[in-house]
Design a protein around this motif. Structure first.
Motif, PDB file in Angstrom:
ATOM      1  N   PRO A 297     -16.163  68.245-102.607  1.00 42.38           N
ATOM      2  CA  PRO A 297     -16.567  68.621-101.251  1.00 42.38           C
ATOM      3  C   PRO A 297     -17.810  69.533-101.215  1.00 42.38           C
ATOM      4  N   GLU A 298     -18.132  70.194-102.346  1.00 42.25           N
ATOM      5  CA  GLU A 298     -19.346  71.037-102.337  1.00 42.25           C
ATOM      6  C   GLU A 298     -20.600  70.180-102.445  1.00 42.25           C
ATOM      7  N   GLU A 299     -20.473  69.021-103.046  1.00 39.06           N
ATOM      8  CA  GLU A 299     -21.679  68.270-103.396  1.00 39.06           C
ATOM      9  C   GLU A 299     -21.901  67.022-102.555  1.00 39.06           C
ATOM     10  N   ILE A 300     -20.815  66.300-102.302  1.00 38.68           N
ATOM     11  CA  ILE A 300     -20.982  64.965-101.737  1.00 38.68           C
ATOM     12  C   ILE A 300     -21.549  64.970-100.310  1.00 38.68           C
ATOM     13  N   PRO A 301     -21.312  66.028 -99.492  1.00 38.45           N
ATOM     14  CA  PRO A 301     -21.875  65.961 -98.127  1.00 38.45           C
ATOM     15  C   PRO A 301     -23.395  65.804 -98.116  1.00 38.45           C
ATOM     16  N   TRP A 302     -24.051  66.331 -99.117  1.00 38.50           N
ATOM     17  CA  TRP A 302     -25.519  66.204 -99.166  1.00 38.50           C
ATOM     18  C   TRP A 302     -25.910  64.736 -99.160  1.00 38.50           C
ATOM     19  N   TYR A 303     -25.169  63.936 -99.930  1.00 41.18           N
ATOM     20  CA  TYR A 303     -25.466  62.502 -99.944  1.00 41.18           C
ATOM     21  C   TYR A 303     -24.992  61.827 -98.662  1.00 41.18           C
ATOM     22  N   LEU A 304     -23.829  62.246 -98.170  1.00 47.12           N
ATOM     23  CA  LEU A 304     -23.334  61.628 -96.932  1.00 47.12           C
ATOM     24  C   LEU A 304     -24.314  61.867 -95.781  1.00 47.12           C
TER      25      LEU A 304
END
Lengths: 424, 180
Positions: A297-304
């Motif tokens: 959850p710390e990283e994937i939103p950037w791609y989403l």
């Protein structure tokens, strides 16, 4: 061997040909026109926000040429090679554009609050209570405060500019001094420049990483990627080589590049560029694959933020523009050996770099994340970078005129003047 | 294939690469096409002189690479989606990002092998027998310090007597007839 005694000689006049002034004038005019367009768009949009975002894109591009040019200048001193002799003076000219890039950066530094969430929000918990930011952002802003604060931003950037300035000044001064010295001392100069450049490359990669983290990555306070600096490093190689090829081939319409640009070295530069195209997708995809696999959850939103709500189209186009097209075209030996076609590929690559930066920058902002939509402001991503790049090119042409285009005290000069073997 | 008989070609020996290149250029200008140069080290001008042309190695490499890519990607898709579907952290069965790395590796592997073996095959290697080794001066000189031009009997212009006369006009050290 007896049957090939047709080496060429260097022309007497080694300065940049007169048509470089015409390039400069053309760049200035394009710059003016696009400045007016940018201003008109800002009025239409009733906001300066997008001007600043476009400005950041233009800064990142021109910074890539100035500082990436300096880095490649150091690389060619360390590796040697005829391509290095060919690109040396254009790279020096790129590195001497640093003052202009600094001026571009000043605008970002003064208008920091409009771009960076961490600069705008003084009290994260109050902002959280007011509902301006979410809990993750509030935590990131508080936690990263020692690094992400206006003072650190300015101090780090200025220190980096000073370091690059020092290297630029030193390498440029020594480059001229070497030509004034007797050819007998050339081995000493080669060693000396090598010794300056070696550590310089290391320092460049650290300082450049620091700056792109501040300028671009920190637009999203919550996200981080350890390959970010390397991604920009390779990206700078990508754009510097593309511009280096365009400039060399452009200059070869007149002396002295007409004499020294052989098909062999042009082909070598094409292959070198191809390697950067490959490395670029390799790193970009690795970053994606690791974050996708982790699915944290710390990283994937950037791609989403960059995949959903229409951005999927942009990233697909980015993949095609930035990698697939240059890759497939540069595979071809004929294209790498053809002046006109290689220039077209390189021009395309610069456009693709800007397109990639658009995908990196715009989704950082609340209205645009997972929501690609049209506004007059979004056109600033075309107008402002074109204007900034045009003014930069004009300045670059000015710098190109200031010294001879060929280093004469270099053992590669004799080799580059030899007749080349034709290949099928 | 039945054993070939008769003359393979006429072999002219030269002492220097320059002589060889001049002779080869002359022969090509005079219409000879089925000919080859043999040198102890690469002489690029000699390749140019006899009209070195592009070959099919790049195409073979491309096809090999694409085959590797498709084969691996298909294998991964088949395993993950059809043959042995596993739920890995709730990801879809068809998780293409994870398939890219092996597919990429196979692209490189197949392309590299195709390039190497394609090159060997197009060169006619491995060859257990080559008629030129019947010429003693070739056996001794081609890998040390002699430079050879061979006019092959397959050339439509080829004639044993006329060909020998022609080669002698190019000032070689010697001209010998090579049998299959």
């Amino acid at each position: 061997m007896g049957h090939e005694a047709h080496a060429k000689t260097l022309p007497a006049e080694l300065g940049a040909p007169a048509f470089v002034d015409a390039w400069k004038m053309r760049a200035l005019m394009v710059g003016m026109v696009f400045s007016l367009i940018a201003a008109a768009l800002a009025f239409a949009d009733h906001s300066i926000n997008h001007v600043l975002r476009g400005w950041l894109l233009g800064l990142t591009l021109t910074f890539g040429w100035a500082v990436g040019g300096l880095a490649l200048l150091m690389v060619q001193y360390v590796t040697g090679g005829k391509w290095g002799l060919l690109l040396r003076r254009p790279l020096e000219a790129m590195s001497r554009t640093l003052p202009l890039v600094f001026v571009y950066w000043l605008v970002i530094a003064f208008e920091m609050k409009k771009l960076y969430l961490w600069a705008r929000i003084g009290d994260a918990s109050a902002a959280l209570k007011a509902g301006w930011i979410n809990e993750i952002q509030a935590h990131a802003i508080e936690f990263k405060r020692p690094m992400l604060n206006p003072t650190a931003f300015v101090v780090t950037s200025v220190v980096c500019f000073l370091i690059w300035g020092l290297y630029t000044w030193r390498l440029n001064a020594l480059g001229l001094k070497r030509d004034l010295d007797s050819p007998a001392n050339t081995p000493m100069w080669i060693k000396k420049l090598e010794n300056i450049s070696g550590p310089g490359i290391l320092i460049y990669s650290l300082t450049m990483t620091a700056c792109v983290i501040y300028w671009v990555m920190s637009l999203d306070v919550t996200w981080y990627s350890s390959v970010y600096g390397l991604l920009f490093l390779v990206g700078q190689g990508y754009q510097v080589l593309a511009l280096g090829i365009i400039v060399s081939i452009g200059l070869s319409k007149g002396e002295p590049f007409k004499t020294i640009l052989r098909q062999t070295e042009q082909h070598d530069l094409g292959k070198f560029t191809f390697a950067f195209v490959m490395l670029n997708i390799y790193l970009a995809f690795s970053q994606f694959l690791i974050i996708w696999s982790g699915n944290l959850p710390e990283e994937i939103p950037w791609y989403l933020d960059r995949f959903q709500g229409g951005w999927g189209v942009i990233i697909t186009l980015d993949f095609i523009f930035h990698w697939l097209i240059p890759f497939t075209l540069l595979l071809s030996r004929d294209i790498k050996r053809n002046k006109k076609r290689l220039v077209l590929v390189c021009q395309w690559m610069i456009f693709a770099k800007a397109f990639d930066l658009f995908w990196l920058i715009e989704p950082n902002f609340p209205g645009a994340a997972r929501n690609l939509h049209f506004s007059w402001g979004i056109l600033e991503y075309i107008a402002v970078p074109v204007a900034l790049v045009s003014f930069w090119i004009a300045y670059f042409c000015m710098q190109l005129k200031t010294r001879p285009l060929v280093q004469t005290n270099d053992p590669h000069v004799a080799e580059i003047l030899e007749a080349e073997h034709a290949h099928a | 294939m039945p054993a070939r008989e008769g003359t393979y070609g006429l072999l002219a020996e030269f002492d220097t690469p320059s002589d060889l290149v001049r002779a080869a250029q002359q022969a090509r200008r005079d219409g000879w096409r089925r000919m080859d140069c043999y040198t102890p080290y690469p002489v690029e001008e000699a390749a140019e002189a006899i009209g070195f042309h592009r070959n099919k190695v790049p195409l073979i490499t491309l096809i090999g690479g694409l085959m590797g890519l498709v084969a691996m990607f298909a294998l991964e898709t088949w395993v993950s989606v059809l043959a042995y579907p596993l739920n890995i952290a709730g990801r879809p069965l068809y998780s293409w990002p994870a398939f890219i790395v092996p597919a990429y590796e196979w692209t490189i592997l197949f392309a590299g092998l195709s390039a190497a073996f394609g090159m060997l095959a197009l060169n006619g290697l491995p060859a257990l027998y080559h008629p030129l080794f019947n010429a003693p001066n070739f056996r001794n000189g081609a890998t040390t310090d002699k430079f050879f031009l061979c006019l092959e009997a397959l050339d439509p212009k080829f004639d044993l007597v006329e060909g020998r006369k022609y080669l002698e006009s190019l000032n070689p050290v010697s001209v010998v007839e090579v049998e299959y």
